[in-house]
Design an enzyme around this catalytic site. Structure first.
Site, PDB file in Angstrom:
ATOM      1  N   LYS A  69      35.685  59.046  31.891  1.00 25.43           N
ATOM      2  CA  LYS A  69      36.890  59.417  32.651  1.00 25.43           C
ATOM      3  C   LYS A  69      37.500  60.709  32.068  1.00 25.43           C
ATOM      4  CE  LYS A  69      39.211  55.572  34.402  1.00 25.43           C
ATOM      5  NZ  LYS A  69      40.116  54.447  34.149  1.00 25.43           N
ATOM      6  N   PHE A 190      56.801  52.016  41.322  1.00 22.32           N
ATOM      7  CA  PHE A 190      56.812  51.463  42.682  1.00 22.32           C
ATOM      8  C   PHE A 190      55.965  52.332  43.597  1.00 22.32           C
ATOM      9  CE2 PHE A 190      60.782  50.308  40.576  1.00 22.32           C
ATOM     10  CZ  PHE A 190      60.725  48.920  40.671  1.00 22.32           C
ATOM     11  N   PHE A 291      56.861  47.288  56.638  1.00 22.11           N
ATOM     12  CA  PHE A 291      56.090  46.133  56.155  1.00 22.11           C
ATOM     13  C   PHE A 291      56.154  44.948  57.112  1.00 22.11           C
ATOM     14  CE2 PHE A 291      54.056  46.969  52.078  1.00 22.11           C
ATOM     15  CZ  PHE A 291      54.363  48.311  52.018  1.00 22.11           C
ATOM     16  N   GLY A 295      48.271  42.011  60.859  1.00 20.85           N
ATOM     17  CA  GLY A 295      46.856  42.377  60.830  1.00 20.85           C
ATOM     18  C   GLY A 295      46.051  41.482  59.916  1.00 20.85           C
ATOM     19  N   CYS A 302      47.401  45.345  43.754  1.00 22.94           N
ATOM     20  CA  CYS A 302      48.760  44.935  43.378  1.00 22.94           C
ATOM     21  C   CYS A 302      49.207  43.631  44.022  1.00 22.94           C
ATOM     22  CB  CYS A 302      49.734  46.049  43.721  1.00 22.94           C
ATOM     23  SG  CYS A 302      49.275  47.592  42.945  1.00 22.94           S
TER      24      CYS A 302
HETATM   25  C1  UGA Z   1      52.138  48.265  46.508  1.00 24.66           C
HETATM   26  C2  UGA Z   1      53.634  48.539  46.709  1.00 24.66           C
HETATM   27  O1  UGA Z   1      53.873  48.996  48.050  1.00 24.66           O
HETATM   28  C3  UGA Z   1      54.156  49.584  45.712  1.00 24.66           C
HETATM   29  O2  UGA Z   1      55.562  49.712  45.842  1.00 24.66           O
HETATM   30  C4  UGA Z   1      53.826  49.095  44.293  1.00 24.66           C
HETATM   31  O3  UGA Z   1      54.229  50.044  43.323  1.00 24.66           O
HETATM   32  C5  UGA Z   1      52.329  48.894  44.175  1.00 24.66           C
HETATM   33  O4  UGA Z   1      51.913  47.902  45.141  1.00 24.66           O
HETATM   34  C6  UGA Z   1      52.040  48.421  42.764  1.00 24.66           C
HETATM   35  O5  UGA Z   1      52.481  47.338  42.376  1.00 24.66           O
HETATM   36  O6  UGA Z   1      51.468  49.189  41.969  1.00 24.66           O
HETATM   37  P1  UGA Z   1      49.874  49.482  47.287  1.00 24.66           P
HETATM   38  O7  UGA Z   1      49.182  48.251  46.805  1.00 24.66           O
HETATM   39  O8  UGA Z   1      49.360  50.799  46.879  1.00 24.66           O
HETATM   40  O9  UGA Z   1      51.433  49.469  46.825  1.00 24.66           O
HETATM   41  O10 UGA Z   1      49.832  49.458  48.869  1.00 24.66           O
HETATM   42  P2  UGA Z   1      50.782  49.146  50.103  1.00 24.66           P
HETATM   43  O11 UGA Z   1      50.963  50.369  50.895  1.00 24.66           O
HETATM   44  O12 UGA Z   1      51.993  48.447  49.678  1.00 24.66           O
HETATM   45  O13 UGA Z   1      49.844  48.162  50.951  1.00 24.66           O
HETATM   46  C7  UGA Z   1      49.340  46.958  50.387  1.00 24.66           C
HETATM   47  C8  UGA Z   1      48.551  46.190  51.411  1.00 24.66           C
HETATM   48  O14 UGA Z   1      49.412  45.632  52.385  1.00 24.66           O
HETATM   49  C9  UGA Z   1      47.517  47.020  52.191  1.00 24.66           C
HETATM   50  O15 UGA Z   1      46.316  46.275  52.283  1.00 24.66           O
HETATM   51  C10 UGA Z   1      48.147  47.208  53.551  1.00 24.66           C
HETATM   52  O16 UGA Z   1      47.199  47.358  54.575  1.00 24.66           O
HETATM   53  C11 UGA Z   1      48.908  45.899  53.694  1.00 24.66           C
HETATM   54  N1  UGA Z   1      50.066  45.997  54.616  1.00 24.66           N
HETATM   55  C12 UGA Z   1      51.120  46.807  54.318  1.00 24.66           C
HETATM   56  C13 UGA Z   1      50.081  45.218  55.754  1.00 24.66           C
HETATM   57  O17 UGA Z   1      49.135  44.440  56.035  1.00 24.66           O
HETATM   58  N2  UGA Z   1      51.162  45.284  56.587  1.00 24.66           N
HETATM   59  C14 UGA Z   1      52.229  46.085  56.323  1.00 24.66           C
HETATM   60  O18 UGA Z   1      53.192  46.082  57.120  1.00 24.66           O
HETATM   61  C15 UGA Z   1      52.203  46.869  55.156  1.00 24.66           C
END
Ligand code: UGA
Length: 476
Positions: A69, A190, A291, A295, A302
């Site tokens: 890395k 976050f 959110f 789906g 996370c």
């Molecule tokens: C998530 C949190 O959103 C961040 O705030 C946090 O810092 C991060 O985890 C962490 O703990 O490090 P992330 O896992 O990158 O971030 O992705 P998200 O955008 O939150 O999506 C997570 C999952 O939820 C994805 O598979 C997405 O497709 C799904 N999702 C999201 C849904 O199925 N529906 C929604 O309305 C939103």
């Protein structure tokens, strides 16, 4: 009021009763700038944190014990796909504010703050494996010859701060070294993958929990330039509370997703449209529109792990947090929802070919950890189907994880000769797919839109039998 809550929220936006405004003045009146920072672990969180802190003007050393890395970084690359990260790393390394090493003594030699960003992979029984976090604390305790703050940045269970304090005391007592020079803090991130640089430089809030003035002042100095730039509110609190803010935030977002998925499943039965239900709900300011995208459910490194970890923690302290069990159960069930839509159309899946459009757990990343697409592909393979997978960036990982699927870097080639297609990731390439081309490529024009990201009317007009999630009013 402030004292009893033990937290400090800056700046004061809505209410002047919360906290004295002079704390904000303290925060911005930072004389000692920049701060020397070490970031241990340059994975997704660590590398983004290191690059963004350097962008704020601090002097940062990124460390990883994975020599490959560090070699990639020394060669001018980044070890994973994340928008804007390569350009930012190039910029801050060129300006001398960020460098990389594999030597911990070198990394922390001048550091006032050491961010711990090592992996916390899930253990088989639930709960994260914190061995790497402990190892960093042991090594830092052995090497620290000046006062510094050891900050948890990896997502860790509540009470990890107490564990770290114990480890540091144990190691320093065993070595007969200074017992006061390492301060513990929690500073959860976050950031979302795929928007990690943006989120870090444009936070909704900055949260840190400390147990000494030294640690609090050091973190104030780290974040002062970001507060100045963005006006982001700062939550200053104790270590346990900061850890809980992270747990509760991720668990709540996961709950929101599972809630709308449960609603979607009812919509399918009663013939309602979950997209409009979500829109109608989201207009209530107390609920908000984000959110609520129904789906295939949440994946990534996370939410699935954090929901498990919070459950595990609650069980360990004697609280039965059944709500979170249900959140995880609904999430896993969303793959079965897609499978049963496929079975409704195709009867047996054995011997059928199914195309999965999108593999990454969400668009904008090549991350396949807990990707719903991979869970779905595994279930289809187990049922005797042939599985074609398209993804614009994640195919190398797909081939490593599932050697039995056939991969394609073109969505229409992936659909050629298949009996149905499933949208698993709402990549722009999938959202803008040539629907007439898809109909022509498929043997049967069946499409399950596992992200509700296509226009059902356009899909119908193109000749597809369109199934969304919770769009029961338009079932094919
Ligand atoms: C998530 C949190 O959103 C961040 O705030 C946090 O810092 C991060 O985890 C962490 O703990 O490090 P992330 O896992 O990158 O971030 O992705 P998200 O955008 O939150 O999506 C997570 C999952 O939820 C994805 O598979 C997405 O497709 C799904 N999702 C999201 C849904 O199925 N529906 C929604 O309305 C939103």
């Amino acid at each position: 009021m402030t004292a009893t809550l033990g937290a400090c929220i800056l700046p004061v936006f809505r209410s002047s009763v919360w906290f004295p405004t002079d704390v904000r003045a303290d925060l911005l009146d930072v004389k000692e700038f920049p701060v020397d920072i070490a970031v241990i672990g340059v994975g997704h969180v660590g590398l983004v944190t290191a690059a963004c802190l350097a962008e704020l003007g601090h002097t940062v050393v990124g460390l990883d014990d994975d020599a490959a890395k560090i070699e990639t970084l020394h060669a001018g690359g980044v070890p994973f796909h994340e928008p804007d990260l390569l350009q930012l790393v190039e910029k801050v390394t060129a300006s001398g504010l960020l460098r990389f090493t594999t030597d911990l003594a070198d990394a922390i030699a001048d550091a006032e703050i050491v961010f711990v960003c090592v992996g916390t992979p899930p253990l088989p029984g639930g709960g994260p494996d914190l061995r790497f976090v402990e190892r960093v604390a042991v090594e830092v305790a052995a090497l620290a010859d000046h006062e510094l703050v050891l900050v948890e940045k990896s997502t860790v269970p509540a009470n990890t701060g107490q564990r770290l304090t114990q480890v540091i005391a144990r190691e320093q007592t065993a070595r007969g070294t200074d017992l006061t020079n390492v301060h513990i803090a929690s500073n959860p991130e976050f950031l979302r993958e795929g928007a990690a640089v943006y989120d870090t430089l444009n936070p909704d809030r900055i949260v840190y929990g400390t147990s000494s003035d030294f640690a609090r002042d050091a973190l104030r100095r780290v974040y002062a330039p970001l507060v100045e730039r963005t006006g982001a509110p700062v939550v200053e609190t104790d270590v346990n509370t900061a850890e809980l803010i992270k747990h509760a935030s991720n668990a709540f977002l996961a709950t929101k997703i599972s809630f709308i998925n449960a609603v979607a499943n009812v919509c399918d039965i009663v013939g309602a449209d979950v997209e409009v239900v979500a829109q109608g709900m989201g207009m209530d300011e107390r609920i908000g529109p984000k959110f609520l995208q129904a789906g295939l459910g949440f994946g990534g490194s996370c939410f699935p792990k954090d929901v498990d970890a919070f459950l595990h923690l609650s069980r360990n302290v004697g609280y039965d947090f059944r709500l979170l069990e249900e959140v995880a159960r609904i999430n896993a069930g969303q793959r079965d929802v897609v499978l049963s839509k496929l079975r409704d159309e195709l009867w047996h899946l054995t011997g059928k070919t199914i195309t999965i459009l999108g593999a990454a757990f969400k668009p904008g990343t090549d991350d396949l950890r807990e990707a719903p697409a991979l869970h779905l592909a595994r279930a289809l393979l187990e049922e005797g189907a042939t599985v074609h997978v398209y993804d614009p960036v994640a195919l190398p990982g797909v081939r490593r994880a599932l050697p039995d699927v056939v991969t394609f870097d073109d969505p229409l080639q992936a659909a050629a000769g298949a009996h149905a297609a499933v949208v698993a990731t709402d990549w722009p390439e999938v959202v803008k797919l040539d629907l007439a081309g898809l109909v022509a490529a498929l043997d049967y024009p069946i499409l399950v839109d596992g992200r509700n990201c296509l226009d059902p009317e356009a899909a119908r007009a193109a000749g597809l039998r369109y199934h969304g999630i919770g769009r029961g009013h338009l079932q094919a």
